[in-house]
Scaffold this active site. Structure first.
Site, PDB file in Angstrom:
ATOM      1  N   GLY A 169     -11.711   6.949  13.396  1.00 38.93           N
ATOM      2  CA  GLY A 169     -12.958   6.228  13.688  1.00 38.93           C
ATOM      3  C   GLY A 169     -12.783   5.114  14.705  1.00 38.93           C
ATOM      4  N   GLY A 195      -8.047   5.218  11.454  1.00 38.48           N
ATOM      5  CA  GLY A 195      -7.352   5.771  12.624  1.00 38.48           C
ATOM      6  C   GLY A 195      -8.215   6.566  13.591  1.00 38.48           C
ATOM      7  N   ARG A 205      -7.010  17.948   3.890  1.00 30.23           N
ATOM      8  CA  ARG A 205      -7.854  18.309   2.734  1.00 30.23           C
ATOM      9  C   ARG A 205      -9.151  18.977   3.187  1.00 30.23           C
ATOM     10  NH1 ARG A 205      -7.539  12.287   0.332  1.00 30.23           N
ATOM     11  NH2 ARG A 205      -5.567  11.960   1.416  1.00 30.23           N
ATOM     12  N   HIS A 255     -11.195   4.728  -1.079  1.00 31.64           N
ATOM     13  CA  HIS A 255     -11.197   3.890   0.126  1.00 31.64           C
ATOM     14  C   HIS A 255     -12.138   2.700  -0.047  1.00 31.64           C
ATOM     15  CE1 HIS A 255     -10.193   7.809   2.477  1.00 31.64           C
ATOM     16  NE2 HIS A 255      -9.064   7.121   2.346  1.00 31.64           N
ATOM     17  N   ASN A 300     -10.320   4.936  17.001  1.00 27.41           N
ATOM     18  CA  ASN A 300      -9.677   5.334  18.262  1.00 27.41           C
ATOM     19  C   ASN A 300     -10.282   6.530  18.983  1.00 27.41           C
ATOM     20  OD1 ASN A 300      -7.365   3.424  18.286  1.00 27.41           O
ATOM     21  ND2 ASN A 300      -6.917   4.435  16.340  1.00 27.41           N
ATOM     22  N   LEU A 303     -12.589   7.205   8.715  1.00 26.04           N
ATOM     23  CA  LEU A 303     -11.984   8.451   9.179  1.00 26.04           C
ATOM     24  C   LEU A 303     -10.517   8.218   9.484  1.00 26.04           C
ATOM     25  CD1 LEU A 303     -14.858   9.437  11.690  1.00 26.04           C
ATOM     26  CD2 LEU A 303     -14.725   9.924   9.233  1.00 26.04           C
ATOM     27  N   GLY A 304      -9.668   8.375   8.474  1.00 28.15           N
ATOM     28  CA  GLY A 304      -8.221   8.289   8.679  1.00 28.15           C
ATOM     29  C   GLY A 304      -7.638   9.671   8.435  1.00 28.15           C
ATOM     30  N   ASN A 305      -6.473   9.736   7.847  1.00 30.33           N
ATOM     31  CA  ASN A 305      -5.948  11.033   7.451  1.00 30.33           C
ATOM     32  C   ASN A 305      -6.778  11.537   6.264  1.00 30.33           C
ATOM     33  OD1 ASN A 305      -4.247  13.145   7.850  1.00 30.33           O
ATOM     34  ND2 ASN A 305      -2.405  11.908   7.667  1.00 30.33           N
ATOM     35  N   ARG A 338      -2.353  -1.853  -3.664  1.00 29.32           N
ATOM     36  CA  ARG A 338      -3.446  -0.893  -3.607  1.00 29.32           C
ATOM     37  C   ARG A 338      -3.200   0.146  -4.691  1.00 29.32           C
ATOM     38  NH1 ARG A 338      -4.341   4.156   0.482  1.00 29.32           N
ATOM     39  NH2 ARG A 338      -6.454   4.676  -0.173  1.00 29.32           N
ATOM     40  N   ASN A 384       0.874  -1.170   0.000  1.00 27.95           N
ATOM     41  CA  ASN A 384       0.000   0.000   0.000  1.00 27.95           C
ATOM     42  C   ASN A 384       0.914   1.223   0.000  1.00 27.95           C
ATOM     43  OD1 ASN A 384      -1.691   2.129   0.671  1.00 27.95           O
ATOM     44  ND2 ASN A 384      -2.757   1.042   2.310  1.00 27.95           N
ATOM     45  N   GLU A 440      -7.478  -3.045   5.171  1.00 24.03           N
ATOM     46  CA  GLU A 440      -7.370  -2.926   3.713  1.00 24.03           C
ATOM     47  C   GLU A 440      -6.394  -3.958   3.159  1.00 24.03           C
ATOM     48  OE1 GLU A 440      -6.828   1.365   4.595  1.00 24.03           O
ATOM     49  OE2 GLU A 440      -7.612   1.698   2.595  1.00 24.03           O
ATOM     50  N   LYS A 444       3.004   0.935   3.320  1.00 29.63           N
ATOM     51  CA  LYS A 444       2.561  -0.051   4.306  1.00 29.63           C
ATOM     52  C   LYS A 444       2.587  -1.400   3.607  1.00 29.63           C
ATOM     53  CE  LYS A 444      -0.686   3.020   6.678  1.00 29.63           C
ATOM     54  NZ  LYS A 444      -2.098   3.387   6.800  1.00 29.63           N
ATOM     55  N   ARG A 494      -5.442  13.039  18.004  1.00 27.39           N
ATOM     56  CA  ARG A 494      -5.000  12.937  19.414  1.00 27.39           C
ATOM     57  C   ARG A 494      -4.562  14.295  19.932  1.00 27.39           C
ATOM     58  NH1 ARG A 494      -1.414   7.828  17.763  1.00 27.39           N
ATOM     59  NH2 ARG A 494      -1.498   9.107  15.917  1.00 27.39           N
TER      60      ARG A 494
HETATM   61  N1  LIG Z   1      -5.558   7.010  19.603  1.00 24.96           N
HETATM   62  C1  LIG Z   1      -6.009   7.866  18.697  1.00 24.96           C
HETATM   63  N2  LIG Z   1      -6.917   8.803  19.018  1.00 24.96           N
HETATM   64  C2  LIG Z   1      -7.371   9.679  18.111  1.00 24.96           C
HETATM   65  N3  LIG Z   1      -6.994   9.694  16.821  1.00 24.96           N
HETATM   66  C3  LIG Z   1      -6.080   8.793  16.435  1.00 24.96           C
HETATM   67  C4  LIG Z   1      -5.542   7.824  17.335  1.00 24.96           C
HETATM   68  N4  LIG Z   1      -4.680   7.053  16.651  1.00 24.96           N
HETATM   69  C5  LIG Z   1      -4.672   7.522  15.377  1.00 24.96           C
HETATM   70  N5  LIG Z   1      -5.509   8.562  15.246  1.00 24.96           N
HETATM   71  C6  LIG Z   1      -5.787   9.355  14.039  1.00 24.96           C
HETATM   72  O1  LIG Z   1      -5.731   8.522  12.913  1.00 24.96           O
HETATM   73  C7  LIG Z   1      -5.036   9.182  11.838  1.00 24.96           C
HETATM   74  C8  LIG Z   1      -4.392   8.159  10.916  1.00 24.96           C
HETATM   75  O2  LIG Z   1      -5.364   7.268  10.461  1.00 24.96           O
HETATM   76  P1  LIG Z   1      -5.043   6.135   9.378  1.00 24.96           P
HETATM   77  O3  LIG Z   1      -6.295   5.408   9.126  1.00 24.96           O
HETATM   78  O4  LIG Z   1      -3.853   5.373   9.805  1.00 24.96           O
HETATM   79  O5  LIG Z   1      -4.702   7.105   8.175  1.00 24.96           O
HETATM   80  P2  LIG Z   1      -4.009   6.896   6.777  1.00 24.96           P
HETATM   81  O6  LIG Z   1      -4.224   5.444   6.376  1.00 24.96           O
HETATM   82  O7  LIG Z   1      -4.754   7.859   5.911  1.00 24.96           O
HETATM   83  O8  LIG Z   1      -2.571   7.241   6.967  1.00 24.96           O
HETATM   84  C9  LIG Z   1      -4.035  10.074  12.569  1.00 24.96           C
HETATM   85  O9  LIG Z   1      -3.704  11.199  11.790  1.00 24.96           O
HETATM   86  C10 LIG Z   1      -4.817  10.478  13.799  1.00 24.96           C
HETATM   87  O10 LIG Z   1      -5.547  11.654  13.530  1.00 24.96           O
HETATM   88  C1  LIG Z   2      -7.819   7.918  -1.299  1.00 30.36           C
HETATM   89  C2  LIG Z   2      -7.273   8.433  -0.025  1.00 30.36           C
HETATM   90  O1  LIG Z   2      -7.649   9.477   0.444  1.00 30.36           O
HETATM   91  O2  LIG Z   2      -6.373   7.646   0.574  1.00 30.36           O
HETATM   92  P1  LIG Z   2      -5.580   7.945   1.940  1.00 30.36           P
HETATM   93  O3  LIG Z   2      -6.590   8.077   3.002  1.00 30.36           O
HETATM   94  O4  LIG Z   2      -4.695   6.743   2.105  1.00 30.36           O
HETATM   95  O5  LIG Z   2      -4.819   9.232   1.706  1.00 30.36           O
HETATM   96 MG   LIG Z   3      -5.699   4.835   5.010  1.00 30.01          MG
END
Ligand SMILES: Nc1ncnc2c1ncn2[C@@H]1O[C@H](COP(=O)(O)OP(=O)(O)O)[C@@H](O)[C@H]1O
Ligand SMILES: CC(=O)OP(=O)(O)O
Ligand SMILES: [Mg+2]
Length: 401
Positions: free
Chosen positions: A334, A332, A243, A182, A336, A211-213, A93, A10, A386, A17, A286
């Protein structure tokens, strides 16, 4: 014994990853992360699952090609090198598959050319995905390499959700439509949510909040995506780490005409300097929560804007689906951030939505319900995977090959 292992890559804009899985039982053999590629302070964190051994290496890694070679060396140290005859395929991916790719696809030159053609609509992601593929091909030219597209799960969206209300001919000429991203996560999590409810995916309607980055929501009816919040590119929809998500498109004209900014500057502004980081200087939830707890007004406003947008999408997808069996939080934030889950659902009791404070505070790696026992609509935390989903789709395809 036939080859039963799949390596999943990925590749993000500045990270890779990876996971090596044995598909006989879907178990992880090794996994890791290469971060800050292109900087002096790059880092590899590698775990050999069988030995419960995690190693870290810090130092400059110039590009994705070097990153993948480093990954290959780490795997070799554990006797799991890419030269293993047990490796059946490498699954990648790929973020943007346009309208062309609705299924996982074995990569050949035509597929590579199409992924390359789509770079303008996924400038942060597709170039990294391509480098990952090319380096993996060079390391194991004999192995099938499979692309699993973020967009594929969303190709079931009806035209009413996938089209923008702009001139049809212009849209068609430039392939301007909503693709969504996603998708492997939305597919995996919607199925896992059905399983958590003890039902078949065909029998449930789920709103998935990834809900990640990067962040996106989707409305899934009976296992098929009917709407999602990202569009032509991964910029539309929710407030994200860096974004903007939704806004009046005229903001762009205004910044160009009145603000004197170039299109490239606006692109960078909206993709990399907006969202949470643009609002308060931090994109890690966090850190934002820590600041909110200390009474920081800027962080509080950023949090409130994030939640307001999220709540609007919950309401919108509730209306799109008509009946909702569950809402699933994942990735991340969602998985945590209990405060995000609580705030997103607060005040929606008339829709049958509520979060139980005690259940919401429990941490864990397993899918779990956080709504009160008698809730009409279940609220769930469902960790996404994923890499497992990519490995499963890759192995299913290569098995038939
Ligand atoms: N313990 C936590 N509490 C709150 N938010 C968290 C925690 N751990 C991770 N995160 C959030 O999750 C985000 C990363 O999510 P992730 O799904 O790994 O993203 P990506 O795959 O897009 O890199 C971090 O930027 C942070 O905001
Ligand atoms: C499509 C996309 O936003 O992927 P990521 O969350 O990994 O940046
Ligand atoms: Mg991701």
């Amino acid at each position: 014994m036939s080859a039963s292992r799949v390596l999943v890559l990925n590749s993000g804009s500045s990270s890779v990853k990876y996971q090596l899985l044995d598909m006989r039982d879907s178990s992880r053999l090794a996994m890791g992360l290469v971060e800050r590629i292109g900087e002096q302070s790059s880092r590899i964190r590698h775990t050999h699952v069988g030995n419960d051994d995690t190693r870290e290496w810090n130092g400059p890694i110039a590009d994705h090609d070097a990153a993948l070679k480093a990954v290959s060396e780490e795997l070799a140290k554990d006797g799991l090198g890419l030269d293993s005859p047990e490796l059946a395929a490498i699954g990648h991916r790929v973020v943007h598959g346009g309208k062309t790719f609705t299924q996982p696809t074995v990569i050949d030159e035509t597929v590579l050319a199409e992924i390359e053609r789509l770079i303008p609509v996924a400038p942060l992601h597709n170039p990294a995905n391509l480098t990952g593929i090319r380096t993996a091909q060079a390391l194991r030219p004999d192995l099938p390499q499979v692309a699993v597209f973020d967009t594929a799960f969303h190709t079931t969206m009806p035209e009413s959700a996938a089209r923008y209300a702009i001139d049809v001919r212009t849209a068609d000429e430039h392939r301007v439509r909503r693709y969504g991203f996603h998708g492997t996560s939305h597919a995996y999590v919607s199925r896992a949510t059905a399983k958590l409810l003890g039902k078949a995916p065909e029998d449930v309607n789920v709103i998935v909040l990834h809900l990640g980055n990067g962040a996106s929501a989707s409305a899934v009816r009976g296992g098929r995506c009917v709407d999602t919040s990202m569009g032509l590119t991964p910029l539309e929809g929710l407030v994200m780490g860096t974004r903007s998500g939704d806004m009046d498109p005229a903001v762009i004209f205004h910044l160009a005409r009145v603000g004197g900014m170039s299109i490239d500057e606006i692109d960078t502004l909206l993709n990399k300097k907006s969202g949470l980081v643009g609002l308060c200087g931090d994109n890690d939830m966090r850190e934002i929560r820590r600041r909110v707890d200390e009474g920081d007004e800027e962080a509080k406003l950023a949090f409130d804007i994030y939640i307001h947008r999220l709540k609007k999408y919950i309401g919108a997808y509730y209306a799109v689906l008509g009946t909702v069996d569950a809402i699933a939080f994942t990735a991340g934030v969602g998985e945590n951030a209990a405060a995000v889950r609580e705030a997103a659902v607060a005040g929606l009791e008339t829709l049958g939505l509520a979060v139980d404070g005690t259940l919401n505070a429990v941490r864990g790696d397993e899918p779990r319900l956080i709504s009160p026992a008698d809730a009409r609509v279940k609220v769930a935390v469902v960790p996404t995977d994923e890499e497992l989903e990519i490995a499963t789709q890759t192995y299913a395809l290569v098995g038939r090959y």
